[in-house]
Write an enzyme that holds these catalytic residues in place. Structure first.
Site, PDB file in Angstrom:
ATOM      1  N   HIS A   1      22.618 -12.918  12.550  1.00 39.56           N
ATOM      2  CA  HIS A   1      21.258 -13.247  12.983  1.00 39.56           C
ATOM      3  C   HIS A   1      20.667 -14.253  12.008  1.00 39.56           C
ATOM      4  O   HIS A   1      20.839 -14.115  10.798  1.00 39.56           O
ATOM      5  CB  HIS A   1      20.394 -11.992  13.037  1.00 39.56           C
ATOM      6  CG  HIS A   1      21.013 -10.915  13.866  1.00 39.56           C
ATOM      7  ND1 HIS A   1      21.230 -11.060  15.210  1.00 39.56           N
ATOM      8  CD2 HIS A   1      21.498  -9.704  13.542  1.00 39.56           C
ATOM      9  CE1 HIS A   1      21.818  -9.968  15.677  1.00 39.56           C
ATOM     10  NE2 HIS A   1      21.989  -9.127  14.683  1.00 39.56           N
TER      11      HIS A   1
ATOM     12  N   GLU B   1      18.351  -6.029  10.723  1.00 45.71           N
ATOM     13  CA  GLU B   1      18.569  -4.753  11.421  1.00 45.71           C
ATOM     14  C   GLU B   1      18.942  -3.647  10.438  1.00 45.71           C
ATOM     15  O   GLU B   1      19.607  -3.902   9.442  1.00 45.71           O
ATOM     16  CB  GLU B   1      19.749  -4.869  12.399  1.00 45.71           C
ATOM     17  CG  GLU B   1      19.576  -5.850  13.503  1.00 45.71           C
ATOM     18  CD  GLU B   1      20.859  -6.100  14.300  1.00 45.71           C
ATOM     19  OE1 GLU B   1      20.724  -6.397  15.486  1.00 45.71           O
ATOM     20  OE2 GLU B   1      21.968  -6.011  13.735  1.00 45.71           O
TER      21      GLU B   1
ATOM     22  N   ARG C   1      26.989 -15.401  18.186  1.00 46.06           N
ATOM     23  CA  ARG C   1      28.188 -14.578  18.351  1.00 46.06           C
ATOM     24  C   ARG C   1      29.446 -15.261  17.809  1.00 46.06           C
ATOM     25  O   ARG C   1      29.568 -16.468  17.858  1.00 46.06           O
ATOM     26  CB  ARG C   1      28.385 -14.228  19.819  1.00 46.06           C
ATOM     27  CG  ARG C   1      27.284 -13.334  20.339  1.00 46.06           C
ATOM     28  CD  ARG C   1      27.497 -12.922  21.783  1.00 46.06           C
ATOM     29  NE  ARG C   1      26.437 -12.009  22.194  1.00 46.06           N
ATOM     30  CZ  ARG C   1      25.258 -12.406  22.644  1.00 46.06           C
ATOM     31  NH1 ARG C   1      24.982 -13.682  22.754  1.00 46.06           N
ATOM     32  NH2 ARG C   1      24.337 -11.515  22.966  1.00 46.06           N
TER      33      ARG C   1
HETATM   34 ZN   LIG Z   1      23.138  -7.475  15.004  1.00 44.77          ZN
END
Ligand SMILES: [Zn+2]
Length: 398
Positions: free
Chosen positions: A98, A123, A268
């Site tokens: 991220h 996160e 990704r």
């Molecule tokens: Zn993640």
């Protein structure tokens, strides 16, 4: 205010009642219809536009309610700064990273079609079951060890790159870039050679099961080779990891509570049929190699009932409450920015100073406004004798 969470199905989720997401959804939402073959992957609690929670009594979205209410409900903010989730993972999620705040903003401006969200997305994951994740690069000597032993891998990476590995971050970047930009034929050959001839080496490093599982789920995907570059972390229930910006990671298996900055921003790197933005990814990764043990996030044990998971960012913290039945009541300081409470076990009464009582039960999701008094109180309910466990997500005021 009681909330109804937003259920997400994805092919990586656990199926039917095997999924904690599905079990909680049935308790949270009276008319929830279970489909025994559906993968229930995520349960979102918050006001993110891709899955806003509803207010149970009115069925209005929490975000539209917050929009038109006094900003004092969330300490003068526009929106909640965090998003709370339950994840039930059966099949690996994509390897991802991220962006930080500046990168997120830039990516959103340059490519709004792909990067729909201008916010960063650190996160925190807290395991509810045994939980396997990939998290950050391994120490360089571990990676070197794999390259020494697994010839198809060192052939793929190339001698020149392998020799750079002792230069640290820049060497690792050269190796990982070579891996991520290799042709799919080369990747496929390499994975096949490893699965044929290196089972003992895989077993020695406790990677045999996970390598083969990933190869069944994502045959010949470059992400499988990330096992030799990224730490494989096995969390016990209650243990957690924090994933700051630019740290490569993937969730492979298990159920967890996840809290993050309110965002949906993902780049990704494999184990996915979705778009992979390899150049952006390679330019952004944190290439520091660190041992798996250092990736565990240690909560602050406030007393025997309360653990505080407060990473060094403003957007969120999670407090875990666990009360045995001898605890008659427990007062906790309310946070002026508003918070969301999720109950996973037992029953209690939630008492606020200005809004009165609300019954808590497994599956309850409650929005607690910032202006409902200085304290919230978890009061034992007369007809319930068991334990009580809940998670409170809020702005990080710790
Ligand atoms: Zn993640």
């Amino acid at each position: 205010m009681e909330l109804i969470g937003s259920v997400k199905t994805s092919e990586w989720g656990k199926i039917g009642n095997d999924s904690e997401v599905c079990r909680i959804a049935q308790l949270n939402y009276e008319n929830f219809q279970v489909n025994a073959s559906t993968p229930y992957a995520e349960f979102w609690m918050g006001d993110h536009e891709n899955g806003p929670s509803l207010i149970k009594s009115s069925k209005e979205t929490l975000s539209s309610f917050l929009d038109k209410s006094s900003k004092n409900l969330i300490g003068g903010h526009q929106k909640l700064s965090f998003l709370l989730k339950i994840l039930s993972v059966s099949k690996a999620l994509s390897i991802q990273v991220h962006p930080n705040k500046e990168e997120a903003k830039r990516l959103h401006e340059e490519r709004p079609d792909i990067y729909k969200d201008p916010n960063h997305k650190p996160e925190l994951a807290i395991a509810l079951t045994p939980f396997i994740a990939l998290c950050g690069f391994r120490p360089y000597n571990e990676i070197q060890g794999f390259l020494d032993k697994i010839l198809p891998l060192s052939n793929l990476i190339g001698n020149q790159n392998v020799q750079k590995l002792n230069e640290g971050e820049s060497g690792l970047k050269a190796c990982y870039t070579q891996l991520m930009t290799a042709s799919s034929d080369k990747i496929s050959e390499c994975i096949e050679a490893i699965s044929k001839n290196y089972n003992e080496t895989l077993a020695e490093y406790k990677l045999y099961k996970i390598f083969n599982k990933m190869n069944r789920e994502f045959p010949k995907d470059v992400g499988i080779l990330s096992l030799f570059f990224l730490n494989v972390i096995r969390l016990k229930p209650g243990e957690s990891i924090f994933l700051p910006a630019n740290l490569p990671h993937a969730y492979l298996e298990g159920d967890c509570i996840e809290c993050m900055s309110c965002s949906d921003n993902v780049i990704r790197a494999g184990l996915t049929p979705k778009f992979k933005d390899v150049p952006t990814l390679l330019g952004m990764l944190n290439y520091k190699g660190e041992p798996a043990e250092e990736k565990l996030f240690k909560p602050d044990q406030r007393d025997e009932h309360v653990q505080i998971f407060a990473p060094k960012i403003e957007d969120f913290a999670v407090v875990k409450f666990h009360f045995t039945s001898d605890i008659k009541e427990y007062k906790w300081k309310n946070i002026e920015y508003g918070s969301i409470l999720l109950v996973l076990e037992g029953e209690r009464i939630l008492r606020t100073e200005t809004l009165g009582d609300i019954k808590l039960y497994r599956g309850s999701v409650i929005f607690i406004p910032g202006n409902c008094g200085n304290f919230i109180n978890f009061v034992k309910s007369d007809n319930y004798q068991g334990n009580f466990t809940s998670y409170l997500a809020s702005y990080n005021n710790f």
